[in-house]
Structure formats: C-alpha cells, structure tokens
Write an enzyme that holds these catalytic residues in place. Structure first.
Site, PDB file in Angstrom:
ATOM      1  N   HIS A 113       1.230  -1.346  -0.077  1.00 27.59           N
ATOM      2  CA  HIS A 113       0.227   0.035   0.104  1.00 27.59           C
ATOM      3  C   HIS A 113       0.982   1.625   0.257  1.00 27.59           C
ATOM      4  O   HIS A 113       0.376   2.133  -0.419  1.00 27.59           O
ATOM      5  CB  HIS A 113      -0.858  -0.075   1.232  1.00 27.59           C
ATOM      6  CG  HIS A 113      -2.432   0.620   0.984  1.00 27.59           C
ATOM      7  ND1 HIS A 113      -2.426   1.391  -0.491  1.00 27.59           N
ATOM      8  CD2 HIS A 113      -3.250   0.358   1.517  1.00 27.59           C
ATOM      9  CE1 HIS A 113      -3.264   1.978   0.119  1.00 27.59           C
ATOM     10  NE2 HIS A 113      -4.550   1.388   1.077  1.00 27.59           N
ATOM     11  N   SER A 114       1.888   0.889   0.466  1.00 33.90           N
ATOM     12  CA  SER A 114       3.357   2.434   0.192  1.00 33.90           C
ATOM     13  C   SER A 114       3.265   3.106  -0.925  1.00 33.90           C
ATOM     14  O   SER A 114       3.530   3.905  -1.845  1.00 33.90           O
ATOM     15  CB  SER A 114       4.333   1.823   1.077  1.00 33.90           C
ATOM     16  OG  SER A 114       4.705   1.024   0.263  1.00 33.90           O
TER      17      SER A 114
END
Length: 449
Positions: A113-114
């Site tokens: 998700h980064s």
C-alpha cells in the site's frame, strides 16, 4: 484481480502476459525499486533501484483446482493475501491463474500500500492495459528514467541521526495541526448534524485481534442499477454503494443476533490527489462515517448515509488543510514499530475503543473496455487491506457497466464473506424496487404517453 477472456487471442498464455509486463516495466520504474532501511531505523526507508531485479521472481504461474469456479479462485486469492511480501525485493507480486471456467484466466496482482492507493492503482491501467486487442506502447512521456541508486549506509545513518533536528518544523506543524483538530472536533460535536464521536465505534464481531489467515469473496453489481438509485434519490454514487454494503452487513449480523444498537461506523478513504494525478504512492485521508445500520428501511438508511457523508467529507477536507504533517513523518520507524508490536502483543485491538469497525472504499475505475496483452478484461475486482482491529475490508471499483466488489476478511472474525456479497445484490434490488412507481399509484411522467 482481473478476469481475462483470451478466446479471441490465439496463442495466449502465461508467456504472453509475462512478455507484456517485461515490455511495460520501463514505464513503471517504481516496480523495479525496493526499500533500503536506514540503520537502526532512525528514519523512514528510502526507495532505491534493485540491482538484482528479476521479473520471474514476481510473476507466478498456477492453475485452479477443479471445477475452477468462484470459490476455488477466491481460495487462491485468500492464500495469496495471507503471504507477506518479501521486503528484500520490490514490494509486488503477480499470479497468472489458469483453469477458470469457460477458458478464462485470472491475473492477480499484490502491491504494497505504500506504492499504490486506489486511484494510483486504477491509474496503472494507463500503462498495463490497452483500449484494443492489439497492444500499443504507451507514449514516451510516461517514461521515468531517473535512477535511484542504493545509498551509502553512512549517509542514511547521518540523515537519520539529524532527522530529530530537521524535523523540528514538522513537529511544530504536527502539534499545531493536532491542537487545531482537537478544537475543531469539540466544536463539530455541537453541530446540528454532528459527526461520529472519536473512538465511539460499537463493539461488534467484526473487530478483534487480526490473525494471519485471510478469506476473500467477490461479486458484481449493475452500475446502471446503482445510477438509477443515485439519480432517483438525488444522492451520490458512493452513498448508494455504502448503503448497499450497510444493508448487507446489517442482514449478516441480524442473522447471527450480533447487530449492535449503535450504528456501525466505517472508514471511508478520501483521495487527496489532484484530479489529474495518478502518480504512484498513497495519498488518502480516512473519513469516519456512519453506515446507519440501526435503520431497517433501505431508503431511510440511504438518506441518513447521504447526510452523514456530506458532513464527513466537509470535515475531512478541513482536516486535510489543517494537518499537513502526519505522525509517521516525525516519529522514528523504530519507535513506531515498537509501539505497534506492543499494541499487538497486549491484544489492545479487542480492549481499546475503535474509531471505526471496518473499511469501505469506492474506487472509480475505467468506463471503457480494456485489454491486457490482447485478452479482453471482463472484470476488475479490487482487494483492499485489513487494518488493526478490523476484520473486514470492502473495496468496490466501477468498470464499464458493472461495479466489481471485493471483500477481504479475517476468517476468525467473519465466517462467511460470500453471504455478504449475496446480501449486497439483494440490497441493491430493494433500492431499485423503491424507485419504481407503486402499483395502482399515479404513473411517473416518464411512463405517460
């Protein structure tokens, strides 16, 4: 999770997709970068080019067990979700899955998700997908050849050691934003339409300590039906989606005699990107919104959700302007890691009050037919991550004339996500039925001659 129909693509195979990805990677430099930790975790990791990048370490070829239906495919996705990503290489993996019914193929991608949020993830279609069955190289303007070489350990250590000094302005900004936010929160509770109070989510069976296992279910809803409800009741498309999932969740909990008296609260991510920004990264702000699960009537519930979302979005936009610096930008990763591990070790997820009970995310997807490596894309089912203390994530994406829904759960907390997807279809039908003129009543103007 893309569902592909390669029936009009002779010779389509795993190698077709593998070679397609190889040709598009020059336009996705972030997917060839890994993280480099700062010594002693004094500062946040940095992205650097992976000198040993090897595509075949990221794309896998598997087949479904017979009969190759929805349950078998969801089982494969569940196993993929339960496997942590390898932090020593670029943080993504993909699977080419054969054996689906009717000769179709699934292409599943898992990305940290980064690297992507919903909007930038949907924007990947600009690079990976085509508007026709014949692949066309993206324009050169999408290339980004700026190298990110590995940093010297001493350089990163020095940067980490100096970060407390350099972070002083950020700390001041964070404190100022936090105080301003607290004052605004108190003031907002005095409004005629107050938002949910912080840490006021009710106790539900959905919440508790998140374990290592995952389960997944999916379905498709008619986008035309969603728009019919949206237009008839003059609400937002997202309001309809939230109401459909709220009704499904209400039915699921009522059946188990677990529906709380208070309305269930959802984290609804709001993109903070500019309208034309699809760059990689994660730029979202969480909104806390009531799903009005204490209301049985679907139309009355839709009205309550619409009002609540208007308030939540207004307050979220104000909060984004106030809080320009987040806690993770000033706290050393080592400290954050220790705090989170202590939080998990003490099982505080089930002891401390929660701000919300689950995540419900709506991502606008491409409205036109897309192709991957020449194969037609029939569906794009999104899969959103779980958060600490919350055993369910519902993410939806519109694509062409459908709304594809993906539900990820911790099976220790949610025993049957397929029941939720089935209930969602029923809830949408109830809302569509409410838009039709009642029998014996006056016909609407659109039905008059």
């Amino acid at each position: 999770m893309m569902i592909l129909d390669p029936s009009d693509t002779p010779g389509f195979s795993y190698h077709t997709v593998r070679n397609h990805l190889q040709s598009r990677l020059p336009y996705l430099p972030q997917f060839r970068r890994r993280i480099q930790e700062v010594p002693f975790q004094l500062d946040r990791p940095v992205w650097v080019d992976d000198p040993h990048f090897y595509l075949d370490a990221h794309i896998h070829h598997i087949a479904l067990p017979a009969p190759g239906g929805e349950r078998e495919l969801a089982g494969v996705v569940s196993e993929i979700l339960a496997r942590p990503l390898n932090r020593n290489q670029p943080l993504w993996e993909s699977w080419f899955v054969e054996g689906l019914a009717a000769g179709r193929v699934a292409f599943i991608t898992k990305t940290h998700h980064s690297m992507v949020d919903g909007i930038s993830g949907a924007g990947l279609s600009d690079v990976l997908c085509d508007l026709g069955p014949v692949p066309v190289d993206p324009p050169d303007k999408l290339r980004d050849e700026q190298p990110q070489p590995k940093r010297a350990g001493l350089e990163l250590f020095a940067r980490g050691a100096l970060s407390p000094v350099l972070s002083v302005p950020k700390v001041v900004s964070f404190v100022r934003g936090t105080v301003s936010g607290a004052v605004a929160t108190v003031a907002n509770q005095r409004r005629s339409d107050p938002p949910p109070r912080p840490l006021s989510a009710p106790k539900t069976a959905l919440n508790g300590v998140i374990g290592p296992r995952r389960d997944f279910a999916y379905c498709s809803l008619s986008l035309n039906d969603v728009k019919t409800v949206k237009n008839h009741f003059d609400v937002k498309l997202n309001d309809v989606i939230l109401n459909v999932m709220a009704g499904a969740l209400r039915g699921y909990l009522v059946k188990r005699d677990q529906l709380p008296e208070q309305p269930i609260l959802a984290t609804v991510p709001m993109s903070t990107r500019a309208a034309d920004d699809t760059e990689m990264g994660n730029l979202v702000h969480p909104m806390a919104a009531s799903l009005a699960t204490d209301i049985d009537d679907p139309v009355a519930r839709l009205s309550a959700i619409h009002r609540g979302m208007n308030t939540a979005k207004e307050l979220a936009e104000e909060a984004v302007k106030r809080q320009s610096v987040g806690l993770t930008e000033i706290a050393p990763p080592l400290l954050m890691s220790l705090v989170f591990r202590g939080y998990r070790a003490a099982k505080l997820e089930q002891r401390m009050p929660l701000n919300t009970n689950l995540i419900v995310s709506n991502v606008p997807g491409p409205p036109v037919q897309l192709y991957l490596a020449g194969a037609r894309i029939d569906h794009i089912f999104p899969v959103g991550p779980l958060a600490a203390g919350m055993g369910m994530n519902v993410t939806v994406m519109s694509y062409r004339d459908v709304v594809d829904v993906g539900v990820q759960v911790d099976p220790a907390l949610v025993d049957d996500p397929w029941e939720l997807t089935a209930c969602a279809a029923d809830e949408l039908e109830k809302l569509v039925a409410a838009t039709r003129p009642k029998r014996g009543g006056r016909r609407s103007s659109s039905t008059r001659r």
